[in-house]
Design an enzyme around this catalytic site. Sequence first.
Site, PDB file in Angstrom:
ATOM      1  N   GLN A  60       1.074  -1.237  -0.074  1.00 36.80           N
ATOM      2  CA  GLN A  60       0.175   0.118  -0.050  1.00 36.80           C
ATOM      3  C   GLN A  60       0.808   1.225   0.065  1.00 36.80           C
ATOM      4  OE1 GLN A  60      -1.127   0.685   4.626  1.00 36.80           O
ATOM      5  NE2 GLN A  60      -1.872  -1.312   3.998  1.00 36.80           N
ATOM      6  N   HIS A  62       0.324   5.959   1.005  1.00 36.27           N
ATOM      7  CA  HIS A  62      -0.580   6.986   1.312  1.00 36.27           C
ATOM      8  C   HIS A  62      -0.004   8.199   0.730  1.00 36.27           C
ATOM      9  CE1 HIS A  62      -1.444   4.276   4.565  1.00 36.27           C
ATOM     10  NE2 HIS A  62      -0.164   4.262   5.158  1.00 36.27           N
ATOM     11  N   GLU A  77       3.907   8.458   8.420  1.00 36.64           N
ATOM     12  CA  GLU A  77       3.970   7.818   9.268  1.00 36.64           C
ATOM     13  C   GLU A  77       5.461   7.290   9.919  1.00 36.64           C
ATOM     14  OE1 GLU A  77       1.530   4.603   8.296  1.00 36.64           O
ATOM     15  OE2 GLU A  77       2.526   4.165   6.599  1.00 36.64           O
ATOM     16  N   HIS A 135       4.940   0.332   0.901  1.00 34.64           N
ATOM     17  CA  HIS A 135       5.298  -0.473   1.878  1.00 34.64           C
ATOM     18  C   HIS A 135       4.474  -1.634   2.093  1.00 34.64           C
ATOM     19  CE1 HIS A 135       2.441   2.668   3.468  1.00 34.64           C
ATOM     20  NE2 HIS A 135       2.191   1.767   4.612  1.00 34.64           N
ATOM     21  N   ARG A 155      -4.456   0.726  -1.877  1.00 37.67           N
ATOM     22  CA  ARG A 155      -3.921  -0.524  -1.892  1.00 37.67           C
ATOM     23  C   ARG A 155      -3.315  -1.033  -3.397  1.00 37.67           C
ATOM     24  NH1 ARG A 155      -8.717  -2.133   0.696  1.00 37.67           N
ATOM     25  NH2 ARG A 155      -8.651  -1.944   3.021  1.00 37.67           N
TER      26      ARG A 155
END
Length: 266
Positions: A60, A62, A77, A135, A155
């Site tokens: 996935q 972001h 993150e 990742h 995804r």
Amino acid sequence: MTAKLLPTRTVAKPWGCDTLPAPFAAPAGERIGEIWFEPDAALPDLLVKYLFTCEKLSVQVHPGDAQAPFGSRGKEECWLVLNAEPDARLAIGFREPVSAEAMHAAALDGSIEHLLEWHGVQAGDFFYLPAGTVHAIGPGLALIEIQQNSDITYRLYDYGRPRELHLDEAVAVAAGEPHPPAMRRRLGEQESAVLVDGPHFRLERLCGLPDAGLAARFPAAALVVPVRGNVTAGGLAVAAGQCAQVSSLRDIGFDPKGEALVAAPI
């Protein structure tokens, strides 16, 4: 100084675990993958999670703030590994540069998993993931994740599970490149360290008592996450497995044999 415990949300995931480490517990018949600490209005930009994996997560990515849908923020993150079974691995970035076309094709046939850079991990390993980093997380891990408060996930590949993929959106925001080595490190068992210093938040790991400059480095409200031992703040006892929001880091009592994370937005 004011302090409050943040309420938790237990999130079932197909890759989660039916047995969790103390002090957590999975409801009967559920596989729990995440424990969220619900953000408060005073600190809406940060989200703290525990992650527990018994199967592989999806491959996935972001988006960043500039790429996120209108009215939402992106998601950068970081992960601190708490426990890792032998041979547990994380995938972050690609082994070699990958074009958007090659990434799309590899996501369709499943070979994208083998293009990623997989890292064997152990407790104390730390990774920062800028937005756009492709990742995946393998099984056998317990992590703490600190992130921008966003749940936008695209995804690329999900090992045949019947969940929606987002190939066009993912490829549009993904960086088809290796993860910079400077954004990951292995921490000593009792090593205090500044883990993140921007652009979106600051994060420190404290082992034992903090130095005198801690409050100056976190001059406003912050989140405190004990990992080992207890923290006391404003008369509130905060135990491992909990997360407290404090208005100030002055006069907080840290366990001299404990470990805690402290985070605040920038």
